[in-house]
Design an enzyme around this catalytic site. Structure first.
Site, mmCIF file in Angstrom:
data_model
loop_
_atom_site.group_PDB
_atom_site.id
_atom_site.type_symbol
_atom_site.label_atom_id
_atom_site.label_comp_id
_atom_site.label_asym_id
_atom_site.label_seq_id
_atom_site.Cartn_x
_atom_site.Cartn_y
_atom_site.Cartn_z
ATOM 1 N N TYR A 144 16.272 -4.219 26.674
ATOM 2 C CA TYR A 144 16.872 -4.864 25.405
ATOM 3 C C TYR A 144 18.114 -5.021 25.660
ATOM 4 C CZ TYR A 144 18.464 -4.714 20.834
ATOM 5 O OH TYR A 144 18.353 -4.886 19.232
ATOM 6 N N ASP A 239 23.921 -7.224 32.116
ATOM 7 C CA ASP A 239 24.506 -6.406 30.485
ATOM 8 C C ASP A 239 24.654 -5.203 30.386
ATOM 9 O OD1 ASP A 239 22.185 -5.724 27.341
ATOM 10 O OD2 ASP A 239 24.487 -5.449 28.092
ATOM 11 N N LYS A 267 29.507 -0.673 23.062
ATOM 12 C CA LYS A 267 29.368 0.274 22.900
ATOM 13 C C LYS A 267 30.967 0.846 23.144
ATOM 14 C CE LYS A 267 24.705 0.581 22.935
ATOM 15 N NZ LYS A 267 23.806 0.720 22.266
#
Ligand code: KE4
Length: 429
Positions: A144, A239, A267
């Site tokens: 994802y 990613d 994050k």
């Protein structure tokens, strides 16, 4: 556990917010429960509005590597806020955070700040297409990368058939430009490049998958992608929104020794405030506006409070690299305890862990990709989740997420968590 205040808060929230949440996974639908509404958190603990205390292994889905309300981060935000919350103009803290990332992750020459992981990966894809003049991208099943249209795509009906939308509202014509391959499938990647190589703008991958539960890259898989993208002049995007600054001081690229063309971040680099970023080779990044023809912008990109929070967190990590040894120790201790708990209960589990990110799958299989992750018994996961929550352990409410450890998790936290796991593993039998 009395959670009556959370229950009524959820009813109230549903009157004003679709589904009562601002991000779907928070609704606890995957575990058939009402979500807890959180009042505050500190260190490894999180407190709901009914006053219940939990040991937190969600950590805001990754950012809280140093624990909640970490004082250097809080102080940095407090100080920045006194000078206004946003300027919409360059400020030195943006340069400082960018410099910190570039100095820590050697293959990043320059980096652009955005406001989420989604923005980071969406922009990286657009940049790769603009830089190469090609349209096709490759992603991997179970990975994802946020909710931009080109990445909300599921695998096509057959091998090497182009994807179809995994969400309503994604135009099928766009979906056809995304090829979805099985994670860790060397042949599939080689075949795709043999067949479409000259048309492939980019490959994007989670270097350690965390969104199908934790799945490690097979030895040499990331390097194989690096070789093929180099051979066919496609852009290799790694990613690291979840793994960046978590699985090693320089993320997965440092851990596995790979040199992608672009890395996306999120994050941890925001210390809990909204920050995403994408960076890499100067030659590619200079295609981004205002220097180049690929447009990307953001009102709150480089927000001074977010920069201050991220800088405080990354600076502390740079000055205290021993934290990564602590995280590895804690992760190994927790993994061993969970395996012991499962063995004692006679429960079939597969535990995958990389440093401070870990997943427990309820299956006899070794989980190495999306298909094997889906052999996990999600009904057993629900029972396990509820048992752990009743024991005061707050886990991600989905089988296909990760447990996140922080530097604030003490040995007694881990022992309490393992004790709860013994109870939970018995409950699922
Ligand atoms: P955001 O847009 O949610 O900041 O980042 C998207 C993203 C991109 N890349 C990776 C590897 C990610 O894990 C994420 C987001 N992670 C999920 C947790 N699995 C966010 C939780 C949520 O959607 O609420």
């Amino acid at each position: 556990m009395n959670t009556s205040k959370s229950k009524s808060a959820f009813e109230d929230a549903k009157r004003y917010i679709p589904g009562g949440v601002n991000s779907p996974v928070r609704a606890f639908a995957n575990v058939g429960m009402n979500p807890l509404f959180i009042d505050k958190a500190a260190g490894s603990k999180i407190y709901d509005i009914d006053g219940n205390e939990y040991i937190d292994y969600v950590g805001s889905w990754g950012p809280m590597l140093l624990g909640h309300a970490f004082s250097p981060v809080v102080e940095a935000v407090r100080e920045a806020a006194c000078g206004s919350t946003s300027f919409g103009a360059p400020c030195i803290s943006e340069t400082r955070l960018a410099k910190c990332i570039c100095e820590t992750v050697s293959c990043v020459d320059v980096v652009r700040m955005v406001n989420s992981g989604t923005e980071a990966t969406m922009s990286a894809i657009r940049l790769a297409r603009g830089y190469t003049g090609r349209n096709l991208i490759i992603k991997f099943e179970g990975c994802y990368h946020g909710h931009s249209d080109s990445l909300l795509i599921k695998a096509g009906s057959g091998a090497l058939t182009f994807g179809s939308a995994s969400s309503a509202g994604v135009v099928e014509e766009l979906a056809k430009y995304t090829l979805v391959l099985p994670y860790n499938d060397f042949d599939a990647v080689e075949d795709a490049f043999k067949k479409f190589g000259e048309e492939i703008a980019a490959v994007i991958i989670e270097p350690v998958a965390g969104n199908m539960g934790v799945v490690k890259p097979a030895d040499g898989f990331l390097l194989k992608i690096r070789e093929l993208t180099r051979e066919y002049k496609s852009v290799f995007i790694v990613d690291e929104v979840m793994t960046g600054f978590r699985v090693s001081p320089s993320g997965a690229v440092g851990l596995f020794g790979i040199e992608p063309d672009i890395i996306t971040f999120g994050k941890i680099i925001g210390g809990g405030l909204p920050v995403g970023a994408y960076g890499g080779k100067r030659e590619i990044m200079e295609f981004i506006s205002p220097l180049g023809p690929v447009y990307q912008a953001g009102t709150l990109s480089g927000n001074p409070l977010a920069m201050a929070a991220g800088l405080a967190q990354l600076t502390y990590l740079r000055e205290n690299p021993q934290i990564y040894d602590l995280l590895e120790e804690s992760g190994a201790y927790l993994e061993a305890g969970f395996n012991e708990a499962a063995k004692t209960a006679g429960a079939d589990v597969c535990i995958n862990r990389v440093g401070s990110m870990m997943s427990v799958f309820f299956t006899k299989e070794r989980v190495e990709d999306f298909d094997t992750a889906n052999t996990s018994d999600t009904e057993k996961f629900k029972i396990y989740f509820k048992s752990m929550l009743n024991s005061g352990i707050y886990l991600a409410p989905s089988q296909f997420e990760a447990v996140f450890l922080s530097a604030a998790h003490s040995r007694s936290d881990l022992d309490k968590t393992i004790e709860a796991a013994f109870k939970a593993m018995k409950a699922i039998q």
